[in-house]
Structures are given as C-alpha cells and as structure tokens.
Design a protein around this motif. Sequence first.
Motif, PDB file in Angstrom:
ATOM      1  N   VAL A 180      -8.056  -1.816  10.285  1.00 38.10           N
ATOM      2  CA  VAL A 180      -6.658  -1.889  11.348  1.00 38.10           C
ATOM      3  C   VAL A 180      -6.609  -3.370  11.902  1.00 38.10           C
ATOM      4  O   VAL A 180      -5.651  -3.807  11.720  1.00 38.10           O
ATOM      5  N   MET A 181      -7.797  -3.849  12.590  1.00 41.44           N
ATOM      6  CA  MET A 181      -7.568  -5.007  13.006  1.00 41.44           C
ATOM      7  C   MET A 181      -7.813  -6.106  12.095  1.00 41.44           C
ATOM      8  O   MET A 181      -7.251  -7.183  11.949  1.00 41.44           O
ATOM      9  N   THR A 182      -9.171  -5.934  11.166  1.00 42.66           N
ATOM     10  CA  THR A 182      -9.544  -6.956  10.283  1.00 42.66           C
ATOM     11  C   THR A 182      -9.391  -6.058   9.077  1.00 42.66           C
ATOM     12  O   THR A 182      -9.950  -5.141   8.827  1.00 42.66           O
ATOM     13  N   ARG A 183      -8.579  -6.762   8.112  1.00 45.22           N
ATOM     14  CA  ARG A 183      -8.205  -6.077   6.758  1.00 45.22           C
ATOM     15  C   ARG A 183      -8.891  -6.555   5.876  1.00 45.22           C
ATOM     16  O   ARG A 183      -9.467  -7.945   5.616  1.00 45.22           O
ATOM     17  N   SER A 184      -9.476  -5.733   4.880  1.00 43.34           N
ATOM     18  CA  SER A 184     -10.292  -6.474   3.578  1.00 43.34           C
ATOM     19  C   SER A 184      -9.629  -5.517   2.520  1.00 43.34           C
ATOM     20  O   SER A 184      -9.264  -4.236   2.743  1.00 43.34           O
ATOM     21  N   GLY A 185     -10.018  -5.929   1.258  1.00 38.70           N
ATOM     22  CA  GLY A 185      -9.737  -5.107   0.107  1.00 38.70           C
ATOM     23  C   GLY A 185     -10.410  -5.691  -1.140  1.00 38.70           C
ATOM     24  O   GLY A 185     -10.901  -6.883  -1.233  1.00 38.70           O
ATOM     25  N   ILE A 186      -9.866  -4.972  -2.118  1.00 39.68           N
ATOM     26  CA  ILE A 186     -10.335  -5.402  -3.436  1.00 39.68           C
ATOM     27  C   ILE A 186      -9.212  -5.079  -4.603  1.00 39.68           C
ATOM     28  O   ILE A 186      -8.734  -3.936  -4.439  1.00 39.68           O
ATOM     29  N   ASP A 187      -9.090  -5.779  -5.319  1.00 40.24           N
ATOM     30  CA  ASP A 187      -8.213  -5.605  -6.724  1.00 40.24           C
ATOM     31  C   ASP A 187      -8.881  -5.818  -7.935  1.00 40.24           C
ATOM     32  O   ASP A 187      -9.916  -6.517  -8.023  1.00 40.24           O
ATOM     33  N   ILE A 188      -8.815  -4.603  -8.623  1.00 43.46           N
ATOM     34  CA  ILE A 188      -9.568  -4.590  -9.824  1.00 43.46           C
ATOM     35  C   ILE A 188      -8.391  -4.699 -11.127  1.00 43.46           C
ATOM     36  O   ILE A 188      -7.656  -3.369 -11.039  1.00 43.46           O
ATOM     37  N   PRO A 189      -8.111  -5.427 -11.987  1.00 39.15           N
ATOM     38  CA  PRO A 189      -7.215  -5.513 -12.975  1.00 39.15           C
ATOM     39  C   PRO A 189      -7.739  -4.416 -14.078  1.00 39.15           C
ATOM     40  O   PRO A 189      -8.906  -4.127 -14.365  1.00 39.15           O
TER      41      PRO A 189
ATOM     42  N   ASN B 294      -7.398   4.338  11.435  1.00 40.96           N
ATOM     43  CA  ASN B 294      -7.973   3.844  10.255  1.00 40.96           C
ATOM     44  C   ASN B 294      -7.750   4.533   8.931  1.00 40.96           C
ATOM     45  O   ASN B 294      -7.744   4.080   7.961  1.00 40.96           O
ATOM     46  N   TRP B 295      -7.691   5.918   9.072  1.00 38.09           N
ATOM     47  CA  TRP B 295      -7.268   6.711   7.942  1.00 38.09           C
ATOM     48  C   TRP B 295      -5.754   6.150   7.380  1.00 38.09           C
ATOM     49  O   TRP B 295      -5.680   5.889   6.230  1.00 38.09           O
ATOM     50  N   ARG B 296      -4.991   5.840   8.385  1.00 39.41           N
ATOM     51  CA  ARG B 296      -3.659   5.485   8.187  1.00 39.41           C
ATOM     52  C   ARG B 296      -3.553   4.251   7.319  1.00 39.41           C
ATOM     53  O   ARG B 296      -2.541   3.876   6.711  1.00 39.41           O
ATOM     54  N   SER B 297      -4.369   3.218   7.771  1.00 30.88           N
ATOM     55  CA  SER B 297      -4.335   2.081   7.341  1.00 30.88           C
ATOM     56  C   SER B 297      -5.318   1.808   6.025  1.00 30.88           C
ATOM     57  O   SER B 297      -5.353   0.620   5.371  1.00 30.88           O
TER      58      SER B 297
END
Length: 172
Positions: free
Chosen positions: A100-109, A81-84
């Motif tokens: 790890v298995m399910t990825r999520s994220g956010i982008d802020i311009p 989890n830390w590595r990903s």
Amino acid sequence: MGYPDNVLAADERVVLHRHPHWKRLIGPVFALLLLTALAGFGVGVVNHTAWDHMATKIVMLVIAVIWLILIGWLTLWPVLNWRSTHFVITDRRVMFRHGVMTRSGIDIPLARINSVEFSHGLVDRILRTGTLIIESASQDPLEFDDIPSVERVHSLLYHEVFDTLGSDESPS
C-alpha cells in the motif's frame, strides 16, 4: 478493471489480472463485525450508567476512537493490502505487485520459466484457490498464495509459456 497500461510495453497485452482470493477478507470482515458489536455493547453499558453527563461523553468518545483505530488496523488496512496486490500474466511476463505505502514486485519473463506447479489443500479446493509455484531459470521457486482458480491459472500460464517459446511441445 485492467492492469495499468503505464507498466506494460507498447505491444504487450494482459492475459490475466487477479487479486488474491476473497478468503483473505474473511478475517477483516469478522473483525469489523466483532469490534462493532463490542463497541455497541460498550456504548450501551455506558449509556445505562449513572455517571456524570460529561464522563459519559468522554468514555463514549474513547470507545469510538479505539473502535476507529482497531477498524483501521484490522479491517481497512488488510482490505487496502488485498486491493493493492496484483498477480498479472501478460503475453511476455508474469508480474506480481503488492504493498500500500511501500510497493514491491517481481517480473518473470515467460521465456525464463522452467516449470509451473500448483498446490491446494481441502479448504482451498472448496474455495477454488491455491498456491501457484513458478520455477524460473535463475531463482528458487516462487510461491504465490491465494490465487483464485489456481488450476485454470496454472493451465493458462503453461499455455502462455509454450506459446512464447514456440516449442514443438506447445499444446494446441
């Protein structure tokens, strides 16, 4: 290792790429040491019993399986989890990806960022880490915990935001 180029725009460049601070790995390392010591103690106790040879093998196998499951859950999973988990600042945006298995994220311009703050307590100051707080135009402030060298990241992000905006207030 740089951030994967396939998520960047054609002329976008990575300014900063960080994983969470290594303090997140302290618990998993202690779990590894403690569980290994307990498993070793258990094997030692079983080895000195007067049980049947087959019963001794079965109990040792059970100890090994329990050890493997607990190591996977309490050590391997947090390390993966830390590595990903990635905190990335480019010349256009701030990206945060985790999972790890399910990825999520956010982008802020960068052009949408209103303010950048940081906070860290005494232990975080000693370990040179902290929480970065980014307030964008349309959202509640986002907090990113355990950012290494949070004061330098704060300053870098501040400069990147003003460079992107081309403001007269831009620091040199």
